[in-house]
Design a protein around this motif. Structure first.
Motif, short mmCIF file in Angstrom:
data_model
loop_
_atom_site.label_atom_id
_atom_site.label_comp_id
_atom_site.label_asym_id
_atom_site.label_seq_id
_atom_site.Cartn_x
_atom_site.Cartn_y
_atom_site.Cartn_z
N LYS A 1 6.04 2.40 13.71
CA LYS A 1 5.38 2.73 12.32
C LYS A 1 3.91 2.77 12.17
N PHE A 2 3.15 2.22 13.28
CA PHE A 2 1.80 2.37 13.35
C PHE A 2 1.11 3.36 14.27
N LYS A 3 1.70 3.94 15.08
CA LYS A 3 1.01 4.55 16.35
C LYS A 3 0.42 5.68 15.62
N ASN A 4 0.88 6.34 14.69
CA ASN A 4 0.27 7.87 14.12
C ASN A 4 -0.61 7.20 12.75
N LYS A 5 -0.58 5.98 12.40
CA LYS A 5 -1.36 5.80 11.18
C LYS A 5 -2.77 5.22 11.45
N GLY A 6 -2.84 4.51 12.39
CA GLY A 6 -4.33 4.03 12.50
C GLY A 6 -4.17 3.12 13.88
N GLY A 7 -2.88 3.11 14.46
CA GLY A 7 -3.12 2.24 15.70
C GLY A 7 -2.78 0.67 15.68
N ILE A 8 -2.50 0.10 16.78
CA ILE A 8 -2.10 -1.16 16.99
C ILE A 8 -3.32 -1.85 17.61
N TYR A 9 -3.92 -2.87 17.17
CA TYR A 9 -4.74 -3.85 18.19
C TYR A 9 -4.42 -5.30 18.18
N VAL A 10 -4.38 -5.63 19.47
CA VAL A 10 -3.82 -7.07 19.91
C VAL A 10 -5.19 -7.73 20.56
N THR A 11 -4.63 -9.03 20.47
CA THR A 11 -5.65 -10.00 21.22
C THR A 11 -5.73 -9.91 22.72
N LEU A 12 -7.20 -10.19 22.96
CA LEU A 12 -7.15 -10.37 24.45
C LEU A 12 -6.47 -11.49 25.17
N ASP A 13 -6.13 -11.31 26.47
CA ASP A 13 -5.30 -12.08 27.04
C ASP A 13 -5.89 -13.57 27.14
N ASP A 14 -7.36 -13.69 27.36
CA ASP A 14 -8.05 -15.07 27.35
C ASP A 14 -7.95 -15.64 26.06
N LEU A 15 -7.78 -15.04 25.03
CA LEU A 15 -7.46 -15.73 23.76
C LEU A 15 -6.35 -16.36 23.53
N ALA A 16 -5.19 -15.71 24.17
CA ALA A 16 -3.82 -16.69 24.19
C ALA A 16 -3.93 -17.83 25.13
N SER A 17 -4.49 -17.50 26.07
CA SER A 17 -4.74 -18.75 27.13
C SER A 17 -5.64 -19.78 26.49
N ARG A 18 -6.53 -19.68 25.79
CA ARG A 18 -7.09 -20.85 25.11
C ARG A 18 -6.46 -21.50 23.94
N ASN B 1 0.94 -1.10 0.02
CA ASN B 1 0.07 0.13 0.14
C ASN B 1 0.89 1.27 0.01
N PRO B 2 1.31 1.80 -1.11
CA PRO B 2 2.29 2.71 -1.30
C PRO B 2 1.78 4.13 -1.01
N GLU B 3 0.33 4.29 -0.70
CA GLU B 3 0.08 5.67 -0.57
C GLU B 3 0.09 5.99 1.00
N ASN B 4 1.07 6.92 1.23
CA ASN B 4 1.68 7.09 2.58
C ASN B 4 0.31 7.80 3.45
N ARG B 5 -0.58 8.43 2.83
CA ARG B 5 -1.61 9.07 3.46
C ARG B 5 -2.91 8.25 4.01
N CYS B 6 -2.76 6.91 3.45
CA CYS B 6 -3.65 5.95 4.18
C CYS B 6 -3.72 5.51 5.56
N LYS B 7 -4.73 5.32 6.03
CA LYS B 7 -4.56 4.80 7.28
C LYS B 7 -4.19 3.45 7.32
N ARG B 8 -3.31 3.25 8.42
CA ARG B 8 -2.96 1.56 8.50
C ARG B 8 -2.91 1.14 9.84
N THR B 9 -3.71 0.02 9.91
CA THR B 9 -4.07 -0.55 11.17
C THR B 9 -3.34 -1.82 11.14
N LEU B 10 -2.79 -2.27 12.56
CA LEU B 10 -2.31 -3.48 12.58
C LEU B 10 -2.93 -4.25 13.59
N ILE B 11 -3.35 -5.59 13.25
CA ILE B 11 -3.98 -6.40 14.39
C ILE B 11 -3.37 -7.65 14.39
#
Length: 334
Positions: free
Chosen positions: A29-46, A6-16
């Motif tokens: 690299k992501f904090k000002n583009k759209g942020g980062i979302y991570v799995t809840l701890d209960d998913l990892a524990s399962r 996605n070469p368009e630098n103005r686009c929102k970029r979100t990492l999950i």
């Protein structure tokens, strides 16, 4: 690699992703583009594994894609490793980007399994750690001389021989044709699968391995295969579409604007009644005629797809009356 997708630098970029992989470099690299979302701890524990990757890319009106597969966003994954990605291209106006992303991290969604990451972990690492079973599977699937050969026998059945010089693996690995999971054999450098039908042949195989501590892994790999019979596709169609009812049901899916909704409705109907939707009760030639008329006007290539389907089926599956109607549409769209 994200910039190349996605070469368009103005686009929102979100990492999950999983938080243990978000080091400081990735976070910045992501904090000002759209942020980062991570799995809840209960998913990892399962023990839920998020190895599969999704890249949702929009680069303007005619460049909107959805990538599904195994490749990480690295140069190694895209240019050197043995990986699989399916790229789907959206038609303009059919994307629902906001809805797609909200399924992952919408704040008001009670089923939400992700949370925003406000800072990176000190001990995070983007390096993937392979256990003994995964390493052995990776060694086999990346072997450059891994090949498969199909042989047709006089009785009409087939055998497959899979071979490679990668004979000694650090961990036992088992392999089987994708359609015959019950034929798993331990890899020894050469394995043979006997008495297969044409509809059971494929270039795809299952491999599996288990570590000494009991951790089990499965994967599907594609192996360069020779000797594939020319009538294999036709035999697969015959194995799936066994009656006029099956044929009309598939036609309904091909002609509907919302195939997933149709399939969901059928599943719900089956759960409540114990029977799936019976095409002879819910489909009629006038109904099919109306749907095909719409397709002929909006997407005439789809009429050709129906013709390819008919060519693979026998006369007792496709009613002569439908073929007669189909020929009228072919003549009108030529």
């Amino acid at each position: 690699m994200i910039s190349r997708l996605n070469p368009e630098n103005r686009c929102k970029r979100t990492l999950i992703t999983r938080k243990e992989y978000v080091d400081k470099n990735i976070f910045e690299k992501f904090k000002n583009k759209g942020g980062i979302y991570v799995t809840l701890d209960d998913l990892a524990s399962r023990g839920i594994d998020l190895h599969a990757k999704i890249y949702h890319v929009w680069n303007g009106r005619n460049e909107q894609y959805l990538y599904l597969g195994s490749a990480n966003a690295t140069t190694s994954a895209f240019e050197r490793n043995g990986e699989f990605l399916l790229r789907l291209k959206y038609k303009y106006g059919n994307t629902r980007s906001a809805q797609f992303l909200s399924d992952f991290y919408e704040n008001g969604n009670s089923d939400n399994k992700f949370m925003p990451l406000n800072e990176p972990l000190e001990n995070a690492s983007s390096a993937i750690k392979w256990d003994a079973a995964e390493s052995a599977m990776k060694e086999l699937m990346c072997a450059e001389d891994l090949k498969a050969r199909i042989t047709r026998h006089r009785n009409g059945r087939f055998s497959i021989i899979v071979a490679s010089n990668s004979m000694r693996l650090a961990n036992d690995v088992f392999i089987a044709p994708l359609q015959k999971k019950d034929l798993l054999q331990r890899w020894t450098g050469r394995v043979t699968f006997e008495d297969l039908g044409a509809d059971e042949l494929s270039e795809f195989f299952i491999i599996s391995a288990t570590t000494p501590d009991g951790t089990h892994h499965n994967a599907v790999i594609k192996i360069e295969t020779t000797g594939m019979p020319s009538d294999r596709d036709q035999e697969i169609y015959k194995g799936i579409i066994k009656s006029p009812n099956d044929f009309f049901r598939l036609l309904e899916i091909m002609l509907t604007d919302t195939p997933l909704q149709y399939i969901s409705t059928e599943i719900l109907h089956k759960e409540h009644t114990g029977n799936g939707i019976k095409p002879e009760e819910n489909l009629s030639f006038p109904n099919l005629y109306e749907k095909m008329l719409k397709i002929a006007a909006t997407n005439p290539k789809q009429i050709q797809e129906i013709g390819r389907l008919i060519s693979k089926l026998s006369d007792d599956i496709v009613p002569p009356a439908f073929i007669k109607m189909y020929k009228l549409f072919v003549a009108a769209t030529e």
